[in-house]
Design an enzyme around this catalytic site. Structure first.
Site, PDB file in Angstrom:
ATOM      1  NE  ARG A  71      13.183  21.712 -46.889  1.00 32.86           N
ATOM      2  CZ  ARG A  71      12.830  20.844 -45.977  1.00 32.86           C
ATOM      3  NH1 ARG A  71      12.531  21.265 -44.769  1.00 32.86           N
ATOM      4  NH2 ARG A  71      12.778  19.551 -46.246  1.00 32.86           N
ATOM      5  NE  ARG A  72      17.494  18.034 -49.451  1.00 31.93           N
ATOM      6  CZ  ARG A  72      17.320  16.709 -49.504  1.00 31.93           C
ATOM      7  NH1 ARG A  72      18.242  15.907 -49.033  1.00 31.93           N
ATOM      8  NH2 ARG A  72      16.213  16.218 -50.016  1.00 31.93           N
ATOM      9  N   PRO A  89       0.555   7.402 -55.021  1.00 36.57           N
ATOM     10  CG  PRO A  89       2.626   8.310 -55.512  1.00 36.57           C
ATOM     11  CD  PRO A  89       1.288   8.664 -54.939  1.00 36.57           C
ATOM     12  N   GLY A  90       1.656   4.236 -53.685  1.00 33.89           N
ATOM     13  CA  GLY A  90       1.914   3.490 -52.457  1.00 33.89           C
ATOM     14  C   GLY A  90       3.406   3.547 -52.162  1.00 33.89           C
ATOM     15  N   GLY A 150      14.079  12.198 -54.807  1.00 33.48           N
ATOM     16  CA  GLY A 150      12.905  11.342 -54.995  1.00 33.48           C
ATOM     17  C   GLY A 150      12.104  11.596 -56.263  1.00 33.48           C
ATOM     18  CB  VAL A 195       6.683  24.522 -50.191  1.00 33.70           C
ATOM     19  CG1 VAL A 195       7.483  24.114 -51.417  1.00 33.70           C
ATOM     20  CG2 VAL A 195       6.548  23.368 -49.201  1.00 33.70           C
ATOM     21  CB  ALA A 246      12.790  19.651 -58.210  1.00 35.30           C
ATOM     22  CE1 TYR A 287       2.919  12.009 -46.235  1.00 29.76           C
ATOM     23  CE2 TYR A 287       2.066   9.763 -46.210  1.00 29.76           C
ATOM     24  CZ  TYR A 287       2.701  10.801 -46.875  1.00 29.76           C
ATOM     25  OH  TYR A 287       3.102  10.645 -48.181  1.00 29.76           O
ATOM     26  CB  SER A 346       0.094   9.269 -50.175  1.00 32.60           C
ATOM     27  OG  SER A 346       0.389   8.030 -49.552  1.00 32.60           O
TER      28      SER A 346
HETATM   29  P1  NDP Z   1      11.799  12.513 -50.806  1.00 33.87           P
HETATM   30  O1  NDP Z   1      12.025  12.722 -49.343  1.00 33.87           O
HETATM   31  O2  NDP Z   1      12.753  11.697 -51.567  1.00 33.87           O
HETATM   32  O3  NDP Z   1      11.641  13.939 -51.522  1.00 33.87           O
HETATM   33  C1  NDP Z   1      10.862  14.946 -50.950  1.00 33.87           C
HETATM   34  C2  NDP Z   1      11.091  16.254 -51.661  1.00 33.87           C
HETATM   35  O4  NDP Z   1      10.264  17.258 -51.055  1.00 33.87           O
HETATM   36  C3  NDP Z   1      12.523  16.723 -51.555  1.00 33.87           C
HETATM   37  O5  NDP Z   1      12.925  17.269 -52.779  1.00 33.87           O
HETATM   38  C4  NDP Z   1      12.463  17.802 -50.496  1.00 33.87           C
HETATM   39  O6  NDP Z   1      13.439  18.791 -50.778  1.00 33.87           O
HETATM   40  C5  NDP Z   1      11.064  18.372 -50.747  1.00 33.87           C
HETATM   41  N1  NDP Z   1      10.560  19.081 -49.579  1.00 33.87           N
HETATM   42  C6  NDP Z   1      10.211  18.565 -48.375  1.00 33.87           C
HETATM   43  N2  NDP Z   1       9.860  19.558 -47.539  1.00 33.87           N
HETATM   44  C7  NDP Z   1      10.001  20.722 -48.229  1.00 33.87           C
HETATM   45  C8  NDP Z   1       9.808  22.089 -47.910  1.00 33.87           C
HETATM   46  N3  NDP Z   1       9.379  22.474 -46.699  1.00 33.87           N
HETATM   47  N4  NDP Z   1      10.051  23.024 -48.851  1.00 33.87           N
HETATM   48  C9  NDP Z   1      10.497  22.645 -50.077  1.00 33.87           C
HETATM   49  N5  NDP Z   1      10.676  21.375 -50.455  1.00 33.87           N
HETATM   50  C10 NDP Z   1      10.444  20.431 -49.524  1.00 33.87           C
HETATM   51  O7  NDP Z   1      10.332  11.891 -50.893  1.00 33.87           O
HETATM   52  P2  NDP Z   1       9.447  11.410 -52.142  1.00 33.87           P
HETATM   53  O8  NDP Z   1      10.046  11.781 -53.419  1.00 33.87           O
HETATM   54  O9  NDP Z   1       9.103   9.998 -51.892  1.00 33.87           O
HETATM   55  O10 NDP Z   1       8.129  12.263 -51.861  1.00 33.87           O
HETATM   56  C11 NDP Z   1       7.603  13.174 -52.803  1.00 33.87           C
HETATM   57  C12 NDP Z   1       6.113  13.286 -52.534  1.00 33.87           C
HETATM   58  O11 NDP Z   1       5.511  12.030 -52.737  1.00 33.87           O
HETATM   59  C13 NDP Z   1       5.743  13.698 -51.114  1.00 33.87           C
HETATM   60  O12 NDP Z   1       4.649  14.583 -51.164  1.00 33.87           O
HETATM   61  C14 NDP Z   1       5.351  12.381 -50.459  1.00 33.87           C
HETATM   62  O13 NDP Z   1       4.443  12.582 -49.406  1.00 33.87           O
HETATM   63  C15 NDP Z   1       4.711  11.691 -51.627  1.00 33.87           C
HETATM   64  N6  NDP Z   1       4.627  10.238 -51.567  1.00 33.87           N
HETATM   65  C16 NDP Z   1       5.730   9.462 -51.320  1.00 33.87           C
HETATM   66  C17 NDP Z   1       5.609   8.080 -51.282  1.00 33.87           C
HETATM   67  C18 NDP Z   1       6.747   7.190 -50.943  1.00 33.87           C
HETATM   68  O14 NDP Z   1       6.512   6.056 -50.481  1.00 33.87           O
HETATM   69  N7  NDP Z   1       7.996   7.605 -51.188  1.00 33.87           N
HETATM   70  C19 NDP Z   1       4.339   7.422 -51.584  1.00 33.87           C
HETATM   71  C20 NDP Z   1       3.242   8.345 -51.814  1.00 33.87           C
HETATM   72  C21 NDP Z   1       3.406   9.678 -51.833  1.00 33.87           C
HETATM   73  P3  NDP Z   1      14.345  19.551 -49.705  1.00 33.87           P
HETATM   74  O15 NDP Z   1      14.539  18.635 -48.543  1.00 33.87           O
HETATM   75  O16 NDP Z   1      15.585  19.851 -50.471  1.00 33.87           O
HETATM   76  O17 NDP Z   1      13.569  20.787 -49.372  1.00 33.87           O
HETATM   77  C1  8X3 Z   2       3.823   7.229 -48.649  1.00 34.91           C
HETATM   78  C2  8X3 Z   2       3.264   5.855 -48.634  1.00 34.91           C
HETATM   79  O1  8X3 Z   2       2.281   4.059 -47.123  1.00 34.91           O
HETATM   80  O2  8X3 Z   2       4.264   5.211 -46.328  1.00 34.91           O
HETATM   81  O3  8X3 Z   2       2.838   8.159 -48.826  1.00 34.91           O
HETATM   82  O4  8X3 Z   2       2.153   6.317 -46.326  1.00 34.91           O
HETATM   83  S1  8X3 Z   2       2.987   5.364 -47.031  1.00 34.91           S
END
Ligand code: NDP
Ligand code: 8X3
Length: 254
Positions: A35-36, A182-183, A14, A60, A11, A152, A139
């Protein structure tokens, strides 16, 4: 929709942070995990007055920390109605024979095992109360292969199939399961994938109308707000500027 407790992993940025903002407006109790903790605290301050918020600073991948956090949720937040399994990441885009094995392990531990921990710990309460909703962020990479997507994409294929299998296990209860695929979306995702290389990250979205975090948050809000008998199983969402390519063919010169 009001009066629900919603737990969002990832949370701090993103999609997760956008979900917190979108859902706080509907008057929810939110549990925000990442984490942050500085970013979580800032979000808590931003949303003060809109929603009651409990923050959990954890990784997590740390099963004991996840167990402790879920088991010690304070009173108004104890009964989780919606779990948004969103925390996740991609690391690298190298071919399989060149990747850093640590990166593969981090993706498996975060995208698969972290999601498993939260699901397993929150689910018994949902089943006992005969209400609840698990929303898993998968994804397009879990359904469609691309070069460098290797582990991934594999972790996201797990998320998609795990979501379907949960539906089978939960048939006969009122607990819903939704998988969102999502893409390309412009968040911190590519900065993380390219380990802070801002130029590479920017290039991913250059000249495109990529999805935004708010697009996904709005989708999550919509999915949750369907009537209780409606289960949205799987949703694949892309930017208008993204589509599939043809099969790649290697041609021999000899
Ligand atoms: P961001 O990098 O903007 O956000 C990722 C979030 O995940 C951050 O809040 C981060 O928090 C948290 N996170 C990562 N690793 C950990 C951990 N070990 N423990 C706790 N929290 C963690 O990415 P998105 O918002 O884009 O991604 C969110 C989800 O959507 C992911 O699962 C990603 O794979 C998926 N997704 C993203 C797409 C894209 O193109 N952006 C498309 C499809 C799917 P912190 O670093 O503070 O721990
Ligand atoms: C994130 C979308 O296309 O970079 O899941 O894998 S992609």
């Amino acid at each position: 929709m009001s009066g629900q407790t919603i737990l969002i992993t990832g949370a701090s940025a993103g999609f997760g942070a956008a979900c917190a903002r979108a859902l706080a407006m509907a008057g929810k109790r939110l549990v925000l995990a990442a984490r942050r903790d500085d970013l979580l605290l800032a979000l808590q301050r931003e949303l003060a007055g809109k929603a009651e918020i409990h923050i959990i600073a954890l990784d997590v991948r740390d099963r004991q920390a996840v167990e402790a956090a879920v088991e010690s949720l304070p009173e108004p937040f104890r009964e989780v109605d919606v779990l948004i399994n969103n925390a996740g990441l991609a690391l690298g885009l190298e071919p399989a024979h060149q990747v850093d094995l640590d990166d593969w392990e981090t993706m498996v531990d975060t995208n698969i095992k972290g999601l498993m921990y939260f699901t397993r710990l929150v689910l018994p309460g949902m089943v006992a109360r005969n209400r609840g909703h698990i929303i898993n962020i998968s994804s397009t990479a879990g359904a469609w292969p691309y070069p460098g997507g290797n582990v991934y994409g594999g972790t996201k294929a797990f998320v998609t199939q795990f979501s379907r299998n949960l539906r089978c296990d939960l048939l006969g209860t009122k607990v819903r399961v939704t998988c969102i695929q999502p893409g390309m979306a412009e968040t911190e995702f590519s900065q993380v994938r390219f380990k802070g290389d801002q130029a590479k990250a920017t290039q991913v979205y250059q000249g495109t109308a990529a999805l935004t975090a708010e697009d996904i948050a709005e989708t999550v809000r919509w999915v949750i707000s369907r009537p209780a008998h409606v289960n949205v199983n799987t949703l694949e969402i892309m930017s208008i500027d993204q589509a599939w390519g043809p099969f790649a063919i290697h041609r021999h010169n000899d």
